[in-house]
Design an enzyme around this catalytic site. Structure first.
Site, PDB file in Angstrom:
ATOM      1  N   SER A 126      10.992   0.118  -5.018  1.00  0.00           N
ATOM      2  CA  SER A 126      10.395   0.753  -3.543  1.00  0.00           C
ATOM      3  C   SER A 126      11.227  -0.255  -2.449  1.00  0.00           C
ATOM      4  O   SER A 126      11.090   0.150  -1.489  1.00  0.00           O
ATOM      5  CB  SER A 126       9.320   0.405  -3.642  1.00  0.00           C
ATOM      6  OG  SER A 126       8.924  -1.196  -3.557  1.00  0.00           O
ATOM      7  N   LYS A 144       6.463  -4.479   0.496  1.00  0.00           N
ATOM      8  CA  LYS A 144       6.753  -3.301   1.650  1.00  0.00           C
ATOM      9  C   LYS A 144       7.034  -3.665   2.886  1.00  0.00           C
ATOM     10  O   LYS A 144       6.768  -4.938   3.283  1.00  0.00           O
ATOM     11  CB  LYS A 144       5.360  -2.454   1.683  1.00  0.00           C
ATOM     12  CG  LYS A 144       4.890  -1.821   0.423  1.00  0.00           C
ATOM     13  CD  LYS A 144       5.555  -0.348   0.193  1.00  0.00           C
ATOM     14  CE  LYS A 144       5.184   0.755  -1.028  1.00  0.00           C
ATOM     15  NZ  LYS A 144       5.121  -0.255  -2.258  1.00  0.00           N
TER      16      LYS A 144
END
Lengths: 211, 211
Positions: free
Chosen positions: A134, A170
């Site tokens: 990610s 993130k």
DNA sequence: CTTGACGGTGAACGCGCGAGCACCTAAACA
DNA sequence: TGTTTAGGTGCTCGCGCGTTCACCGTCAAG
């Protein structure tokens, strides 16, 4: 450390000693007994003084809850030697363990000097083995170890956050005027990640990759 | 760790998490609230179970006094002490470096345990502050520090090599039947880099990036 | 001489918090 | 089928422990 009286240093020292030896903070009565006081109020005075001078903080009314502000009580000279820190590494996050880092899941330890890692001794830090892709566009790959420091996130930071009971990495976006959200840094992933409740565990400060 | 139920592991994990984050053990009410229980007695059950199974001990009747029996809850192999190495970091590499340790160009030092860096104590290692974008496709960016170990390169290794009197980072390619060459890992750079005389200074073993 | 910080005694107050009791549900035996 | 173990609810009890108030010394600074 210089603005403390001898007695206050002794009390501060006893707090740390008790924590090291018993894994617990002492109660007022235990401190009283240790120093031979005949009133818990003598303890109160010293605790208040330490608090006022910033060496410790506590949650008023709650038993055995102290917190030592390390940055003050180590009057370490301007360091010439490298200040090395040992950090636990957590790997796979236990399924369904919503608190985030499963402490018993420690899979290793890492030692690095604080300057290279960009972390502060005064904050708690831990390593996290990265799983998934990610964050590839931010140069963080599967298998990397990120060093996360527990501190409040700011806009643009890469954070370790709790999403659906799993810890993920993130980008933290917090523009004025809108609620903060998380964003994956991978063109193939949904860029926006709106979250009902944002649980940020810490801010990524460094990456260590084993080639 | 195997004789604990999932719920019990969660409670144990929360104890440690709370200690890490607040420096204090949680009270029964805090545990109750965290797990959404509606009775402190639910907590009592789990604490008693953990106690009975030997994972924690406490002083009955006293608030926030736990003690974790570490030897039980990490079923990892007994960890050896981390072997830490201090490594010089060079910025721009002086021409003629390969003869030995030229310390004049040292711009800093780094300390890391050998396991995280993937290096061996028996070899000489040094750090290199990466300049330029020649390895971005390999996940190595401008400003990163690579840890280089002086050892013979093998096909596919990322190496620090001397090209035109400057040290650069390149992929080392050595297919049987043809002479070895170097290759930049950046789509915008010439992929091939034939070199008359190959001077490899060492093999990159790890990357440390400061976010 | 007064003021304030420091260090302490003594007693009372009141909430935090562990502990106990009664009772419930679901799953795992045997 | 009854019994045990894990995981709960709901309530009460009572001690642990932080907090406050009143008051006592000593010592250095203004």
């Amino acid at each position: 450390m210089k603005d403390l009286t001898v007695r206050q240093q002794e009390v501060l020292g006893y707090l740390q000693l008790h924590m090291r030896e018993h894994g617990t903070w002492p109660s007022f009565r235990e401190i009283e007994q240790h120093f031979g006081f005949r009133s818990t109020n003598a303890v109160m005075g010293h605790i208040r003084a330490l608090e006022r001078k910033g060496y410790i903080s506590r949650i008023p009314g709650q038993a055995r809850t102290y917190r030592i502000n390390l940055d003050l009580n180590d009057d370490s000279p301007p360091r010439e030697a490298l200040d090395v820190l040992e950090i636990p590494i957590y790997g796979h996050i236990a399924a369904g363990y919503p608190d985030g880092v499963e402490t018993s899941g420690e899979i290793g330890r890492l030692q690095i000097d604080v300057e290279s890692a960009g972390i502060r001794r005064t904050r708690r830090s831990f390593g996290l083995k990265v799983r998934g892709e990610s964050m590839v566009d931010a140069g963080i790959f599967d298998g990397d170890t990120v060093i996360v420091e527990q501190s409040p996130p700011r806009d643009g930071d890469i954070v370790a956050a709790l999403i659906d009971g799993e810890t993920t990495l993130k980008r933290f976006v917090n523009k004025p005027g809108e609620p903060p959200y998380l964003k994956a840094e991978n063109r193939r992933y949904p860029t926006l990640h709106p979250v009902a409740e944002l649980v940020v565990q810490g801010v990524a400060k460094a990456v260590v990759r084993h080639l």
